[in-house]
Every structure is written in C-alpha cells, then in structure tokens.
Design an enzyme around this catalytic site. Sequence first.
Site, PDB file in Angstrom:
ATOM      1  N   ASP A   1     -11.848 -12.722   1.848  1.00 37.79           N
ATOM      2  CA  ASP A   1     -10.793 -12.092   2.635  1.00 37.79           C
ATOM      3  C   ASP A   1     -10.000 -13.195   3.341  1.00 37.79           C
ATOM      4  O   ASP A   1     -10.529 -14.283   3.570  1.00 37.79           O
ATOM      5  CB  ASP A   1     -11.460 -11.169   3.675  1.00 37.79           C
TER       6      ASP A   1
ATOM      7  N   THR B   1      -2.916 -11.098   3.616  1.00 42.85           N
ATOM      8  CA  THR B   1      -1.757 -10.363   4.130  1.00 42.85           C
ATOM      9  C   THR B   1      -0.504 -11.235   4.037  1.00 42.85           C
ATOM     10  O   THR B   1       0.593 -10.774   4.287  1.00 42.85           O
ATOM     11  CB  THR B   1      -1.978 -10.003   5.611  1.00 42.85           C
TER      12      THR B   1
ATOM     13  N   ARG C   1      -5.732   2.991   6.981  1.00 41.81           N
ATOM     14  CA  ARG C   1      -6.584   2.734   8.156  1.00 41.81           C
ATOM     15  C   ARG C   1      -6.055   3.447   9.398  1.00 41.81           C
ATOM     16  O   ARG C   1      -6.829   3.985  10.191  1.00 41.81           O
ATOM     17  CB  ARG C   1      -6.719   1.231   8.432  1.00 41.81           C
TER      18      ARG C   1
ATOM     19  N   LYS D   1      -7.297  -3.231   0.628  1.00 43.10           N
ATOM     20  CA  LYS D   1      -7.661  -4.397  -0.169  1.00 43.10           C
ATOM     21  C   LYS D   1      -9.184  -4.556  -0.275  1.00 43.10           C
ATOM     22  O   LYS D   1      -9.725  -4.689  -1.369  1.00 43.10           O
ATOM     23  CB  LYS D   1      -7.044  -5.671   0.437  1.00 43.10           C
ATOM     24  N   THR D   2      -9.851  -4.531   0.885  1.00 50.71           N
ATOM     25  CA  THR D   2     -11.305  -4.679   0.881  1.00 50.71           C
ATOM     26  C   THR D   2     -11.950  -3.548   0.081  1.00 50.71           C
ATOM     27  O   THR D   2     -12.880  -3.763  -0.698  1.00 50.71           O
ATOM     28  CB  THR D   2     -11.845  -4.683   2.333  1.00 50.71           C
TER      29      THR D   2
END
Length: 354
Positions: free
Chosen positions: A111, A160, A219, A66-67
Amino acid sequence: MLQRAIDPTKYPEDDIQEATVRPKRLDEYIGQDQIKDRVKVIIEAAKARGEAIDHILLYGPPGLGKTTLATIIANEMGVKIHSTSGPAIERPGDVASILSKLQPFEVLFIDEIHRLPRPVEEMLYSAMEDFKVDFVYGKGPNAGTVTLPLPPFTLIGATTRLALLSSPLRGRFGDIFRLEYQDIDSMAAIVKRAANILKVGITDEGALEIARRSRGTPRVAIRLLRRVRDYAQVRADHLIDHETACKALDIQGVDELGLDEVDRRILLAIIEKFDGGPVGLETLAASISEEPDTIMDVYEPYLLILGFIQRTPRGRVATRRAYDHLSIPYPESKSKTENNTEQPTLWENNEDDE
Ligand SMILES: Nc1ncnc2c1ncn2[C@@H]1O[C@H](COP(=O)(O)OP(=O)(O)O)[C@@H](O)[C@H]1O
Ligand SMILES: [Mg+2]
C-alpha cells in the site's frame, strides 16, 4: 480534532467494521465493471497457464476499494496475501526478508507504494522482473554479491498519487488500473449490501439517500451508514427509510450533495474573503485554519468534480455553481468574464498532483 464523516481516508473506527463488510470474492465487488472484467480474464489466464499473475498497480483516491480488490485477487487465485506499506519498509533488508517468505504464486501487497524508500524500490526491480534479489556484501576489493532466487509471485501496489511513482517502477507493472468514483446505483448497492451484513433494515430510498451523499466513495458510504444506523436504532425503530436517512445525515452536517461544514467554509472563504478567487491554496487554508494537505486530499477533489471550484494557475476560483449551491447571488461583474466550462462528472478523475 473532530473526525469528519466525509473524509475518505481511513480512521481507526473504520478498521473494525471494514473487516466484516469488506467483500471477499470478485462477484461481491460492486461496480468498477471494466476493471472487474479485466481482472477476471487475468486470473483465468494465469490459472490456465499455471503461472503467477502479472504485477498489478491500483491507483485512485482513498476509500474506493484498492485494498479490497488486492485481497479479492489473492482470494480468487487461492493464495495468501502478504500486506505491507511503503512507509513500513525502511531498508532493502526489510523487503528482502518479506520476499524470502513468499511461496509460489502468492501476492505481496504494498500500500502507498509511492512512499517506498529509493534503495528498497531498486531492490524490487529485479525481484519483479527476474524473480531474484542481489545482496551486496563487504566493501571495496572484498565486496561481492549473492543472489537469492525467488518463486514466481505477484506484486500488487496501491497508490493515491500515481504522479509520485517513479517511471522505472511504474514500467514493471503488467497492468495498471485506475479505480473510479462509483456511480449512484453502485453506491446504493454497496450501502444495501453493507446494511444487510450489519443487520439493519433499509429501504431503497434510504439506501439511495446515503449513496447520494457519499461522494462516490464506498468507505464514506459505509461510515455514513453506520452513523445513520445509530440514529435509526434510537429514533426510528431500526429501519432506515428516506426520512430517517435525511434526518440522520442532516445531523451529521452532510448536505444533499455530500458536502460538510468544511466544504462550505472553503467555498464561503473563496467567495467572501477573496472575492470569488483566484486564491492560492496556502492562503485559503490559513484563512479557515485548515491544513493545505487536508484541503487538497480530502475536500478539493470532490469540489472539483462537482464543478464548484476550478484550479487556475493563479489559484482556486469559485464557480457560479458554488454561488448557486450556497444561495449567494453570482456577481454581474463575473458573469461577463465567465468562461463556459463543462461540468466534470464523478467518473473523471483529477489526476494531477501539485
Ligand atoms: N466495489 C466495492 N463493493 C463493495 N464494497 C466496497 C467496494 N469498494 C470498496 N468497498 C468497501 O469500502 C471500504 C473501503 O475500501 P478499501 O479497499 O479499504 O479502499 P482503499 O484501499 O482504496 O482506500 C471497504 O470497507 C470495502 O468494504
Ligand atoms: Mg487501502
């Protein structure tokens, strides 16, 4: 507490490497093809019209990109990104000061946007809709408002937990994208790309093995790659082939499906202590000395995706697949009442919050 290799939430060790490994352009962003196609169109259209792109909400489990995508969108628009997070903005004044620094078309990235305090969120409504914010000053009969006009900007929110976002806020986003767990080919490509940047040799089979054990989560893949690289450096002459990947990942306690010791303890507890379930989350967590939130956010989503556990109104149940994976015979008594359920795939998301 030991840092878990398969935990998709960000650890400080990730920060250092993510800066180098993180893709900067859309064509370096692997997978998520539908979202990428839509983002391309949105950017081109906005550029052609000479406008800011509409506000975008990105949601999905941690570690899926997302980031990264927010940063890429700003890069592709050729504008600066201002990053903050829901919990970091405490008062309306904080958000007003961030907004007042924006130049035309720039991106404000928030975020964990589901964690914005209510008054801050309310100030964002008019900022998003009409590009202005109203300040109230004074009290009682002397009160008044001043309006601060804002340049056209783009808010990109990431969360999330879509279910925790208020509907007025949700409604102010022009596009809502759900990031998906990545398929095995995209994961392998992500591993190879990162290996290249980290300057470590890797074979196709080596990349596939890391991909397979990374829970569809970039990740996690990048973190496992770093651990395998350390092993390859001291034990395998700097090359990550299939054998090296398997050995290094086995040492990390990550099995061939990407499960680690805590996943196995969860499954074993349901099966052995609670007769296969159903067992409530709190009871289950207490029985293995883990936090309920950790189980729910880190472990359970993937166990659900593998079809190893089911959520029922009365609690968690271990499925036949879980027994098989742990090589425990499935009790005959359960076979009779077993309901045939489809195995969810990595591409279906478990959206519901409790
Ligand atoms: N589609 C992708 N292609 C390549 N690398 C990716 C992709 N998605 C995520 N990554 C990598 O995974 C890591 C985590 O991504 P991030 O955007 O921080 O996830 P999130 O914000 O959803 O938690 C980053 O280091 C990034 O480099
Ligand atoms: Mg992030």
